[in-house]
Design an enzyme around this catalytic site. Structure first.
Site, PDB file in Angstrom:
ATOM      1  N   LYS A  92     -22.170 -54.157  24.428  1.00 51.55           N
ATOM      2  CA  LYS A  92     -23.118 -54.838  25.317  1.00 51.55           C
ATOM      3  C   LYS A  92     -22.388 -55.708  26.347  1.00 51.55           C
ATOM      4  O   LYS A  92     -22.874 -55.891  27.466  1.00 51.55           O
ATOM      5  CB  LYS A  92     -24.131 -55.636  24.499  1.00 51.55           C
ATOM      6  CG  LYS A  92     -25.021 -54.707  23.665  1.00 51.55           C
ATOM      7  CD  LYS A  92     -25.994 -55.454  22.783  1.00 51.55           C
ATOM      8  CE  LYS A  92     -26.782 -54.477  21.925  1.00 51.55           C
ATOM      9  NZ  LYS A  92     -25.959 -53.880  20.838  1.00 51.55           N
ATOM     10  N   CYS A 148     -21.995 -62.624  19.756  1.00 52.42           N
ATOM     11  CA  CYS A 148     -21.805 -61.790  18.549  1.00 52.42           C
ATOM     12  C   CYS A 148     -21.393 -60.412  19.044  1.00 52.42           C
ATOM     13  O   CYS A 148     -22.060 -59.406  18.793  1.00 52.42           O
ATOM     14  CB  CYS A 148     -23.081 -61.707  17.728  1.00 52.42           C
ATOM     15  SG  CYS A 148     -23.868 -63.297  17.378  1.00 52.42           S
ATOM     16  N   ALA A 149     -20.287 -60.360  19.771  1.00 56.62           N
ATOM     17  CA  ALA A 149     -19.955 -59.188  20.592  1.00 56.62           C
ATOM     18  C   ALA A 149     -19.513 -57.963  19.813  1.00 56.62           C
ATOM     19  O   ALA A 149     -19.659 -56.836  20.285  1.00 56.62           O
ATOM     20  CB  ALA A 149     -18.872 -59.570  21.605  1.00 56.62           C
ATOM     21  N   GLY A 152     -17.963 -54.840  21.459  1.00 61.49           N
ATOM     22  CA  GLY A 152     -18.109 -55.122  22.888  1.00 61.49           C
ATOM     23  C   GLY A 152     -18.973 -54.191  23.718  1.00 61.49           C
ATOM     24  O   GLY A 152     -18.938 -54.264  24.945  1.00 61.49           O
ATOM     25  N   ASP A 194     -16.731 -63.450  18.738  1.00 57.27           N
ATOM     26  CA  ASP A 194     -17.147 -62.968  17.421  1.00 57.27           C
ATOM     27  C   ASP A 194     -16.405 -63.763  16.356  1.00 57.27           C
ATOM     28  O   ASP A 194     -15.296 -64.246  16.586  1.00 57.27           O
ATOM     29  CB  ASP A 194     -16.852 -61.477  17.258  1.00 57.27           C
ATOM     30  CG  ASP A 194     -17.751 -60.834  16.208  1.00 57.27           C
ATOM     31  OD1 ASP A 194     -18.767 -60.229  16.600  1.00 57.27           O
ATOM     32  OD2 ASP A 194     -17.463 -60.958  15.004  1.00 57.27           O
ATOM     33  N   ASP A 205     -26.751 -61.117  19.851  1.00 57.57           N
ATOM     34  CA  ASP A 205     -27.053 -59.834  19.212  1.00 57.57           C
ATOM     35  C   ASP A 205     -26.582 -59.972  17.766  1.00 57.57           C
ATOM     36  O   ASP A 205     -25.485 -59.563  17.411  1.00 57.57           O
ATOM     37  CB  ASP A 205     -26.311 -58.714  19.952  1.00 57.57           C
ATOM     38  CG  ASP A 205     -26.555 -57.340  19.351  1.00 57.57           C
ATOM     39  OD1 ASP A 205     -27.601 -57.162  18.694  1.00 57.57           O
ATOM     40  OD2 ASP A 205     -25.690 -56.461  19.508  1.00 57.57           O
ATOM     41  N   CYS A 257     -30.850 -54.975  15.619  1.00 60.69           N
ATOM     42  CA  CYS A 257     -31.176 -53.549  15.470  1.00 60.69           C
ATOM     43  C   CYS A 257     -31.940 -53.375  14.164  1.00 60.69           C
ATOM     44  O   CYS A 257     -31.671 -52.481  13.369  1.00 60.69           O
ATOM     45  CB  CYS A 257     -29.927 -52.664  15.541  1.00 60.69           C
ATOM     46  SG  CYS A 257     -28.637 -53.094  14.356  1.00 60.69           S
TER      47      CYS A 257
END
Length: 396
Positions: A230, A224-225, A228, A248, A293, A346
């Site tokens: 991470k 789930c970039a 990018g 993604d 993520d 998050c």
């Protein structure tokens, strides 16, 4: 501080786009700042900070404001800062003493902390006593945190180079690649950024890639970039050796990853849009490490995205929880036995975090995984964004 019509108009224009046209605050501010090349650094800072603070305190300002147009909102916000308004017709009827007295009478937490009632109820139900502390922390301005690109420089060297540009930073214990700015500065305009020596990335976010325990030469999937951030961190931790597959569902998000990788001197990142279940099946048991993520409510990052709380609803949170469940059901099949999976959000809500992981581990898809550790980062404890990180291993 003296107010000028053109910069106040810039603030009002931004508020119209955010609230009347339902646009994202960061994009709106970026566009408004570009609209007048004559604005200097101080003007730009005034506009950006005023917009973010009015968005952050929208409900309280709306309640205290004698009028409901955006000039009246600005005037109310300005007097709440203890500042004097000029004698402009737009600010007619704004009385700082009346505003102060009205504010003193408020006892309702959701109004004082400027959040929707439903969100206050949900937060209190899920986080208990910690919710109020978290709310107070998330209503503060976010610090600017840099992640040092260890492929090109070291933390100590970058710190010195930034100081030469009059940008003071400090290190934070427990975050090996982080430098925190002492005062807000536009670091994107520096030659150091253009040379790829750092990225802007919150300290909590930097914990995610570190949790994967990557080694040079590994094959890593960031499923789930997004843009990018991470993936770049993972590539740096891998010393630019191996392969990072940045994936993604939305292909347009991945375009930014290629540009950022080039600037950072990274050659091991490959981008791949997810075009359905076939994409996942083709990568069956191909990764040594898998990062999920996942999309989430974003409640942990209200410091930097205060407009999120006005865009969310109970329905949108329920929807995103369904997406999280789907990702946890399908994507772990890409991991090799013995590999490590990290699930991250998050968000600060247990319903998106440990409850999701617990449900996954008790499901058929999660039977082959063991939980190694989980970390809930709360903003009021760390001073940074709220994050959740669960580290799992796939049984051999």
């Amino acid at each position: 501080m003296k107010l000028f019509p053109n910069t106040v108009n810039g603030v009002v224009k931004a508020l119209e786009d955010i609230f009347d046209n339902n646009q994202y605050a960061d994009k709106v501010i970026e566009r408004v700042l570009k609209s007048n090349p004559k604005w200097g650094a101080r003007d730009r800072a005034f506009i950006a900070e005023s917009v973010y603070e009015i968005v952050r305190w929208k409900r309280l300002i709306q309640h205290l404001s004698p009028g409901q147009d955006y000039y009246q909102w600005f005037g109310t916000f300005w007097t709440l800062q203890g500042r004097t308004l000029p004698d402009w017709k737009e600010f007619k009827g704004i009385d700082s003493q009346k505003i102060s007295k009205k504010r003193e009478k408020i006892s309702q937490r959701s109004l004082l902390q400027s959040i929707p009632d439903w969100l206050d109820e949900m937060g209190a139900e899920q986080l208990g006593d910690q919710w109020e502390l978290e709310l107070e922390s998330l209503n503060k301005e976010a610090e600017v945190v840099l992640r040092v690109n260890t492929l090109k420089t070291s933390k100590s060297k970058l710190k010195v180079q930034l100081e030469e540009l009059d940008i003071a930073t400090h290190v934070v214990k427990g975050y090996p690649d982080a430098l925190v700015l002492q005062r807000r500065k536009n670091v994107f305009r520096t030659p150091l950024f253009k040379q790829g020596l750092f990225e802007v990335q919150d300290a909590s976010s930097q914990m995610v890639a570190a949790a994967l325990d990557v080694q040079p030469g590994m094959r890593v999937i960031d499923a789930c970039a997004g843009a990018g951030g991470k993936s770049l961190h993972l590539a740096a931790l891998m010393e630019n050796k191996g392969r990072v597959l940045s994936m993604d569902l939305e292909a347009w998000k991945l375009k930014n990853t290629k540009l950022r990788a080039r600037r950072a001197g990274i050659s091991i990142i490959e981008t791949k849009p997810i075009e359905g279940s076939k994409t996942i099946k083709r990568l069956h048991e191909s990764a040594d490490r898998l990062l999920l993520d996942v999309p989430c409510s974003g409640l942990g990052v209200l410091k930097r995205n205060p407009d999120t709380k006005w865009k969310l609803s109970p329905e949108s949170i329920a929807k995103v929880q369904g997406i999280q469940q789907d990702i946890l059901t399908q994507y772990p099949s890409m991991l090799k036995p013995g590999g490590i999976l990290v699930y991250a959000t998050c968000s600060i809500l247990p319903s998106e975090n440990n409850r999701q992981v617990a449900a996954f581990l008790s499901s058929p898809a999660g039977q082959s995984f063991d939980l190694l550790e989980e970390t809930q980062v709360l903003s009021h404890e760390s001073g940074f964004d709220g994050f959740y990180i669960a580290k799992m291993i796939k049984k051999i």
